[in-house]
Enzyme design. Structure first.
Site, short mmCIF file in Angstrom:
data_model
loop_
_atom_site.label_atom_id
_atom_site.label_comp_id
_atom_site.label_asym_id
_atom_site.label_seq_id
_atom_site.Cartn_x
_atom_site.Cartn_y
_atom_site.Cartn_z
N PRO A 89 0.81 -1.22 0.00
CG PRO A 89 -0.72 -1.53 1.73
CD PRO A 89 0.58 -2.04 1.20
CD GLU A 116 0.50 -8.10 11.25
OE1 GLU A 116 1.16 -9.00 11.81
OE2 GLU A 116 -0.53 -8.35 10.61
NE ARG A 154 -6.89 -7.64 -20.69
CZ ARG A 154 -6.97 -6.53 -21.40
NH1 ARG A 154 -6.11 -5.55 -21.21
NH2 ARG A 154 -7.93 -6.38 -22.31
CG ASP A 169 -8.35 -3.22 -23.24
OD1 ASP A 169 -9.35 -3.90 -23.45
OD2 ASP A 169 -7.24 -3.67 -22.95
C1 9WO Z 1 -1.05 -5.23 8.47
C2 9WO Z 1 -1.26 -4.69 9.73
C3 9WO Z 1 -1.89 -5.17 10.86
C4 9WO Z 1 -1.96 -4.37 11.99
C5 9WO Z 1 -1.40 -3.10 11.96
C6 9WO Z 1 -0.79 -2.61 10.81
C7 9WO Z 1 -0.73 -3.43 9.71
N1 9WO Z 1 -0.20 -3.20 8.49
C8 9WO Z 1 -0.36 -4.29 7.76
C9 9WO Z 1 0.14 -4.40 6.43
O1 9WO Z 1 0.21 -3.39 5.73
N2 9WO Z 1 0.53 -5.61 6.00
C10 9WO Z 1 1.02 -5.80 4.67
C11 9WO Z 1 0.29 -6.96 4.04
C12 9WO Z 1 2.50 -6.07 4.61
C13 9WO Z 1 2.95 -6.13 3.15
C14 9WO Z 1 2.07 -7.12 2.35
N3 9WO Z 1 0.69 -6.91 2.64
C15 9WO Z 1 -0.12 -6.19 1.81
C16 9WO Z 1 0.14 -5.76 0.52
N4 9WO Z 1 -1.31 -5.76 2.14
N5 9WO Z 1 -1.83 -5.04 1.16
C17 9WO Z 1 -0.98 -5.02 0.15
C18 9WO Z 1 -1.21 -4.29 -1.05
C19 9WO Z 1 -0.36 -4.42 -2.13
C20 9WO Z 1 -0.61 -3.67 -3.27
N6 9WO Z 1 -1.66 -2.84 -3.35
C21 9WO Z 1 -2.52 -2.73 -2.31
C22 9WO Z 1 -2.32 -3.45 -1.15
#
Ligand code: 9WO
Length: 246
Positions: A89, A116, A154, A169
């Site tokens: 993120p 995390e 794709r 697209d």
């Molecule tokens: C989990 C968490 C739990 C309690 C407090 C803080 C916290 N942060 C996270 C977290 O961000 N975990 C991530 C899980 C660690 C890296 C991989 N993860 C992930 C990637 N979640 N969401 C993505 C992601 C990737 C690309 N685009 C959007 C979301």
């Protein structure tokens, strides 16, 4: 194109890349997706890949060493240079322009985190770029990697049966897609717009363009601001705006 995915759930990413257009791209030899499990590179008796964070707090952080060894194995599996992408993120938002850029690479490595976080030193030293697929938190990077593989797969030459499909697209020109219809012409849910049945190809092309412009204006005005409209297209949009006021 070859894509190596570093993930605790390689079978998950494999499954996503085996279906549909992207699965067929793999069957046709246009795309080759490989999974690498950092747990296979854990060295202790428990095959640990995570530890508690320094400084305290909830959750676990992925260890450097199993990830680094999995990355090294993936890099060594093919001699071509490779860009390493971490899905998180905190990354730069993925766009269709970025997808088109990445689709031209010979090779990519996608690093998926779980728990995390991933130890920041691994990201600093082993990752070339960090990409986000949207402003929400997942339980891991695998779904984001599957999204990226799908979008890139794709676009490989020969993946779509009809080359015109990729050209037409949504986003190919920075606009949303026009509405689409198929049989029956008459249904209790409504009629097909008459112009689409007219056989007048110029009128159909104009209607579709006008709809694409109008829907982009209604739903995603920030996209319109960036699209370079031809004078004629500004007129189509004005017409659409007049039509919607009626
Ligand atoms: C989990 C968490 C739990 C309690 C407090 C803080 C916290 N942060 C996270 C977290 O961000 N975990 C991530 C899980 C660690 C890296 C991989 N993860 C992930 C990637 N979640 N969401 C993505 C992601 C990737 C690309 N685009 C959007 C979301």
């Amino acid at each position: 194109m070859r894509v190596d995915v570093i993930t605790l759930f390689p079978e998950f990413v494999d499954a996503a890349a085996r279906v549909g257009v992207v699965g067929r791209a793999q069957d046709r030899g246009l795309l080759d997706v490989h999974g690498w499990n950092p747990r296979d590179y854990a060295t202790d008796a428990y095959r640990r890949v995570d530890e508690r964070p320094f400084g305290g707090g909830p959750g676990m952080v992925m260890l450097i060493e199993p990830l680094r060894d999995a990355l090294r194995a993936a890099r060594a599996a093919d001699p071509r240079p490779v860009r390493t992408i971490f899905l998180s993120p905190q990354g730069t938002r993925l766009t269709q322009d970025k997808v088109r850029e990445l689709a031209k690479e010979d090779r990519l490595i996608l690093l998926c985190g779980r728990y995390e976080a991933v130890d920041e030193r691994l990201i600093e030293h082993e990752v070339d770029e960090e990409i986000s697929i949207g402003d929400y938190v997942l339980s891991g990077g695998e779904l984001a990697a599957a999204v990226l593989i799908d979008a890139i797969g794709r676009l490989q030459d020969g993946a779509l049966n009809d080359a015109a499909s990729a050209q037409q697209d949504s986003f190919s020109d920075g606009l949303l897609d026009c509405p689409h219809y198929t049989r029956p012409v008459t249904h209790e849910l409504g009629e097909v717009p008459a112009v689409l049945l007219s056989g007048d190809h110029a009128a159909i092309a104009k209607w579709r363009r006008k709809q694409a412009l109008g829907r982009t204006w209604q739903r995603r005005p920030e996209l319109l601001a960036r699209a370079m409209l031809k004078p004629e297209e500004n007129l189509f949009l004005l017409e659409f705006q007049k039509d919607t006021k009626k």
